[in-house]
Design a protein around this motif. Sequence first.
Motif, PDB file in Angstrom:
ATOM      1  N   LEU A 207      -8.112  18.001  39.542  1.00  0.00           N
ATOM      2  CA  LEU A 207      -9.477  18.539  39.597  1.00  0.00           C
ATOM      3  C   LEU A 207     -10.370  17.648  40.458  1.00  0.00           C
ATOM      4  O   LEU A 207     -10.912  18.085  41.456  1.00  0.00           O
ATOM      5  CB  LEU A 207     -10.060  18.653  38.189  1.00  0.00           C
ATOM      6  N   PHE A 208     -10.566  16.435  40.032  1.00  0.00           N
ATOM      7  CA  PHE A 208     -11.364  15.475  40.809  1.00  0.00           C
ATOM      8  C   PHE A 208     -11.128  14.068  40.299  1.00  0.00           C
ATOM      9  O   PHE A 208     -10.574  13.844  39.225  1.00  0.00           O
ATOM     10  CB  PHE A 208     -12.874  15.777  40.795  1.00  0.00           C
ATOM     11  N   GLU A 209     -11.586  13.117  41.135  1.00  0.00           N
ATOM     12  CA  GLU A 209     -11.492  11.701  40.805  1.00  0.00           C
ATOM     13  C   GLU A 209     -12.856  11.065  40.996  1.00  0.00           C
ATOM     14  O   GLU A 209     -13.555  11.355  41.980  1.00  0.00           O
ATOM     15  CB  GLU A 209     -10.472  10.982  41.690  1.00  0.00           C
ATOM     16  N   TYR A 210     -13.212  10.219  40.055  1.00  0.00           N
ATOM     17  CA  TYR A 210     -14.449   9.465  40.146  1.00  0.00           C
ATOM     18  C   TYR A 210     -14.150   7.976  40.172  1.00  0.00           C
ATOM     19  O   TYR A 210     -13.221   7.497  39.493  1.00  0.00           O
ATOM     20  CB  TYR A 210     -15.375   9.785  38.968  1.00  0.00           C
ATOM     21  N   PHE A 211     -14.918   7.277  40.951  1.00  0.00           N
ATOM     22  CA  PHE A 211     -14.806   5.824  41.035  1.00  0.00           C
ATOM     23  C   PHE A 211     -16.196   5.278  41.265  1.00  0.00           C
ATOM     24  O   PHE A 211     -16.893   5.721  42.183  1.00  0.00           O
ATOM     25  CB  PHE A 211     -13.868   5.408  42.171  1.00  0.00           C
ATOM     26  N   SER A 212     -16.590   4.302  40.442  1.00  0.00           N
ATOM     27  CA  SER A 212     -17.936   3.723  40.555  1.00  0.00           C
ATOM     28  C   SER A 212     -19.012   4.798  40.648  1.00  0.00           C
ATOM     29  O   SER A 212     -19.866   4.770  41.545  1.00  0.00           O
ATOM     30  CB  SER A 212     -18.013   2.802  41.783  1.00  0.00           C
ATOM     31  N   GLU A 213     -18.924   5.753  39.737  1.00  0.00           N
ATOM     32  CA  GLU A 213     -19.939   6.804  39.564  1.00  0.00           C
ATOM     33  C   GLU A 213     -19.996   7.796  40.723  1.00  0.00           C
ATOM     34  O   GLU A 213     -20.924   8.624  40.780  1.00  0.00           O
ATOM     35  CB  GLU A 213     -21.329   6.185  39.347  1.00  0.00           C
ATOM     36  N   THR A 214     -19.045   7.739  41.631  1.00  0.00           N
ATOM     37  CA  THR A 214     -19.041   8.636  42.787  1.00  0.00           C
ATOM     38  C   THR A 214     -17.764   9.478  42.781  1.00  0.00           C
ATOM     39  O   THR A 214     -16.682   8.958  42.514  1.00  0.00           O
ATOM     40  CB  THR A 214     -19.119   7.831  44.103  1.00  0.00           C
ATOM     41  N   GLN A 215     -17.915  10.754  43.099  1.00  0.00           N
ATOM     42  CA  GLN A 215     -16.725  11.597  43.230  1.00  0.00           C
ATOM     43  C   GLN A 215     -16.035  11.243  44.532  1.00  0.00           C
ATOM     44  O   GLN A 215     -16.616  11.383  45.618  1.00  0.00           O
ATOM     45  CB  GLN A 215     -17.102  13.083  43.218  1.00  0.00           C
ATOM     46  N   ARG A 216     -14.786  10.812  44.463  1.00  0.00           N
ATOM     47  CA  ARG A 216     -14.075  10.349  45.653  1.00  0.00           C
ATOM     48  C   ARG A 216     -13.105  11.383  46.183  1.00  0.00           C
ATOM     49  O   ARG A 216     -12.737  11.365  47.348  1.00  0.00           O
ATOM     50  CB  ARG A 216     -13.306   9.057  45.343  1.00  0.00           C
ATOM     51  N   ASN A 217     -12.632  12.264  45.296  1.00  0.00           N
ATOM     52  CA  ASN A 217     -11.674  13.289  45.696  1.00  0.00           C
ATOM     53  C   ASN A 217     -11.914  14.521  44.866  1.00  0.00           C
ATOM     54  O   ASN A 217     -12.334  14.422  43.707  1.00  0.00           O
ATOM     55  CB  ASN A 217     -10.234  12.823  45.445  1.00  0.00           C
ATOM     56  N   LYS A 218     -11.636  15.676  45.457  1.00  0.00           N
ATOM     57  CA  LYS A 218     -11.807  16.920  44.726  1.00  0.00           C
ATOM     58  C   LYS A 218     -10.631  17.835  45.021  1.00  0.00           C
ATOM     59  O   LYS A 218     -10.208  17.967  46.169  1.00  0.00           O
ATOM     60  CB  LYS A 218     -13.109  17.606  45.146  1.00  0.00           C
ATOM     61  N   GLY A 219     -10.102  18.449  43.998  1.00  0.00           N
ATOM     62  CA  GLY A 219      -9.018  19.408  44.166  1.00  0.00           C
ATOM     63  C   GLY A 219      -9.572  20.776  44.515  1.00  0.00           C
ATOM     64  O   GLY A 219     -10.770  20.964  44.728  1.00  0.00           O
ATOM     65  N   ASN A 220      -8.689  21.752  44.554  1.00  0.00           N
ATOM     66  CA  ASN A 220      -9.043  23.095  44.979  1.00  0.00           C
ATOM     67  C   ASN A 220      -9.460  23.952  43.791  1.00  0.00           C
ATOM     68  O   ASN A 220      -8.748  24.875  43.382  1.00  0.00           O
ATOM     69  CB  ASN A 220      -7.848  23.722  45.712  1.00  0.00           C
ATOM     70  N   PHE A 221     -10.603  23.644  43.219  1.00  0.00           N
ATOM     71  CA  PHE A 221     -11.129  24.391  42.089  1.00  0.00           C
ATOM     72  C   PHE A 221     -12.519  24.897  42.439  1.00  0.00           C
ATOM     73  O   PHE A 221     -13.227  24.287  43.250  1.00  0.00           O
ATOM     74  CB  PHE A 221     -11.196  23.499  40.843  1.00  0.00           C
TER      75      PHE A 221
END
Lengths: 111, 117
Positions: free
Chosen positions: B46-60
Amino acid sequence: ILNVEQSPQSLHVQEGDSTNFTCSFPSSNFYALHWYRWETAKSPEALFVMTLNGDEKKKGRISATLNTKEGYSYLYIKGSQPEDSATYLCARLNTGNQFYFGTGTSLTVIP
Amino acid sequence: KAGVTQTPRYLIKTRGQQVTLSCSPISGHRSVSWYQQTPGQGLQFLFEYFSETQRNKGNFPGRFSGRQFSNSRSEMNVSTLELGDSALYLCASSPRQGASARYNEQFFGPGTRLTVL
């Protein structure tokens, strides 16, 4: 190969048998290959993280190999025990830092 | 160290409602990823967060959103629920993100089982 594929989908073996299963993945933009074991009613648990072509990792009776050029990894279990019954997942990490999981191989070890 | 925790463990909602799921990573882990698993499908990123920021997003679709707080805890929100959103939602934490993350295994929580009626 566009997606991460695992085979077989399920497997039943007798206690004491050795077994292996395959994870196939796109070889382009490869960063790492992870193997996880997922027991029923528990969380997936990491087995191995593999990054280099030719990597071989071993943990007890379980081992894994990696071929990044042809895009496959094998997981081997020697002398299967009932407690090895679980779903084994592989996941490819690409250079965009996204994980792509296979659908898993469900292993049942019959006492 | 305490493991990754997710709340609630089970949830039943009806179509059109919205839902918020929570994930507390292992202490010291700054990367939190979310996955969806539906029957017959592998874990879908779905997605990845690091240090309060979305770093990657899947196809949703945009109905799926998330955020991460300064203590690395993360929430995932799904608005306007559809029947197809019924799934097991897993979060996973990891110490690092980016180039050095390739060597890091992910530690998964027990998941939240969402049923949409």
